[in-house]
Design an enzyme around this catalytic site. Structure first.
Site, PDB file in Angstrom:
ATOM      1  CG  ASP A  28      -1.810   1.204   1.322  1.00 12.54           C
ATOM      2  OD1 ASP A  28      -2.371   1.595   0.285  1.00 12.54           O
ATOM      3  OD2 ASP A  28      -1.951   1.792   2.416  1.00 12.54           O
ATOM      4  CB  SER A  29       0.253   4.829  -0.392  1.00 15.98           C
ATOM      5  OG  SER A  29      -0.840   4.945   0.497  1.00 15.98           O
ATOM      6  CB  CYS A  62      -3.233   0.272  -2.435  1.00 13.82           C
ATOM      7  SG  CYS A  62      -3.302   1.990  -2.966  1.00 13.82           S
ATOM      8  CD  GLU A  74       0.276   6.872   6.116  1.00 10.24           C
ATOM      9  OE1 GLU A  74       1.415   6.888   6.602  1.00 10.24           O
ATOM     10  OE2 GLU A  74      -0.288   5.831   5.717  1.00 10.24           O
ATOM     11  CB  CYS A  89      -9.237   4.588   0.777  1.00 10.98           C
ATOM     12  SG  CYS A  89      -7.590   4.959   1.423  1.00 10.98           S
ATOM     13  CG  HIS A 127      -4.716   4.940   4.567  1.00 12.04           C
ATOM     14  ND1 HIS A 127      -4.182   4.446   3.406  1.00 12.04           N
ATOM     15  CD2 HIS A 127      -3.666   5.443   5.288  1.00 12.04           C
ATOM     16  CE1 HIS A 127      -2.868   4.655   3.408  1.00 12.04           C
ATOM     17  NE2 HIS A 127      -2.536   5.249   4.538  1.00 12.04           N
TER      18      HIS A 127
HETATM   19  N1  DGL Z   1      -4.695   3.114   1.107  1.00 15.39           N
HETATM   20  C1  DGL Z   1      -4.699   3.487  -0.258  1.00 15.39           C
HETATM   21  C2  DGL Z   1      -6.013   3.266  -0.912  1.00 15.39           C
HETATM   22  O1  DGL Z   1      -6.617   2.273  -0.570  1.00 15.39           O
HETATM   23  C3  DGL Z   1      -3.911   4.698  -0.632  1.00 15.39           C
HETATM   24  C4  DGL Z   1      -4.386   5.985  -0.151  1.00 15.39           C
HETATM   25  C5  DGL Z   1      -3.461   7.118  -0.497  1.00 15.39           C
HETATM   26  O2  DGL Z   1      -2.259   6.942  -0.401  1.00 15.39           O
HETATM   27  O3  DGL Z   1      -3.975   8.186  -0.855  1.00 15.39           O
HETATM   28  O4  DGL Z   1      -6.471   3.975  -1.751  1.00 15.39           O
END
Ligand code: DGL
Length: 269
Positions: A10-11, A73, A152, A186, A188
């Protein structure tokens, strides 16, 4: 039987929502996790940039001897999954389809909300996937660009006035639209689930995309006879920046010690 690790990326922290579920339902599996913390957030990037990042992330994952990859992600899943699966000769699973199947199965009033990054919403991939399953479902989508930076920075707990204010602004239109299922599109966002649930109310079911992808991984490994033997699987965590910060937040979220996080120069891949 196959004891090689599963790659998950993931990011940043978001993909840990998939890791948490994988460790609970597939405890024998070794996991190699990559969080691209030097380039997070992904959600405001262009399609071309995301494709480049996704290819580098997969090349890094494949520097290990792995048997499958979970693209934990939403942004990469919506923007790059067809390319990644076409270019690689191992199972690569995204988060969109499993979440959409679950949403279509759960909705009673056929009104499904989707919250995700701007880059994901722009593709229309979630809405398209749900319509393929059930053409009567209406999908109401909303990009929530401030959620990822808040998570984050460790700002995801109920009682945090900043995150609660942002959540109300993003979510009240979806509540007013009468959705009975909300896809947290997402990975996150499940960290914000208590805050999101408070705004949406108890009658709206929340879908955790990371967790759904973990179930998909289980089905996939079972059907390909790729499960690891019975043992306690290990996890290796790698990030492209600030390993100490990641280790701290990851440990809190996973409720386990994340003692050493390896730093990786992702631009080399
Ligand atoms: N967690 C990621 C997603 O599911 C990336 C979110 C991001 O870095 O903006 O989209």
């Amino acid at each position: 039987m196959d004891n090689r690790a599963v790659g998950v990326f993931d990011s940043g922290l978001g993909g840990l929502t998939a890791v948490r579920q994988i460790r609970s339902i597939l405890p024998s599996e070794d996991i190699i996790y990559f969080g691209d913390t030097s380039r997070v957030p992904y959600g405001g990037r262009s399609h071309e940039t995301l494709l480049k990042f996704a290819r580098q992330d997969v090349r890094f994952m494949r520097s290990f001897d792995i048997k499958a990859i979970v693209v934990a992600c939403g942004t990469v899943s919506t923007n790059a999954l067809p390319e990644l699966t076409a270019e690689n000769d191992l199972p690569i699973l995204g988060v969109v389809d499993p979440a959409c199947r679950r949403a279509a199965a759960l909705t009673r009033n056929k009104r499904v909300g989707l919250i995700a990054t701007a880059a994901s919403v722009r593709t229309g991939a979630y809405a398209y996937a749900i319509r393929q399953i059930d053409g009567d479902v209406e999908v109401i989508s909303k990009a929530c660009p401030l959620f990822v930076p808040l998570v984050e920075n460790g700002r995801y707990r109920p009682g945090d006035i900043v995150v609660e204010t942002v959540a109300r602004e993003y979510l009240e239109p979806l509540k007013a639209a009468g959705v009975d299922v909300l896809i947290l599109g997402c990975t996150h966002y499940p960290l914000l689930a208590p805050v999101i649930a408070e705004v949406m109310g108890p009658e709206v079911r929340l879908i955790d995309t990371g967790a759904q992808a973990a179930w998909e991984l289980k089905r996939e490994l079972e059907s390909r006879d790729l499960l690891a033997e019975d043992r306690r699987g290990r996890a290796l965590y790698c990030v492209s920046d600030r390993p100490e910060d990641f280790g701290l937040l990851a440990g809190q979220f996973l409720q386990e010690d994340v003692p050493s996080v390896r730093e990786v120069d992702i631009e080399q891949y």
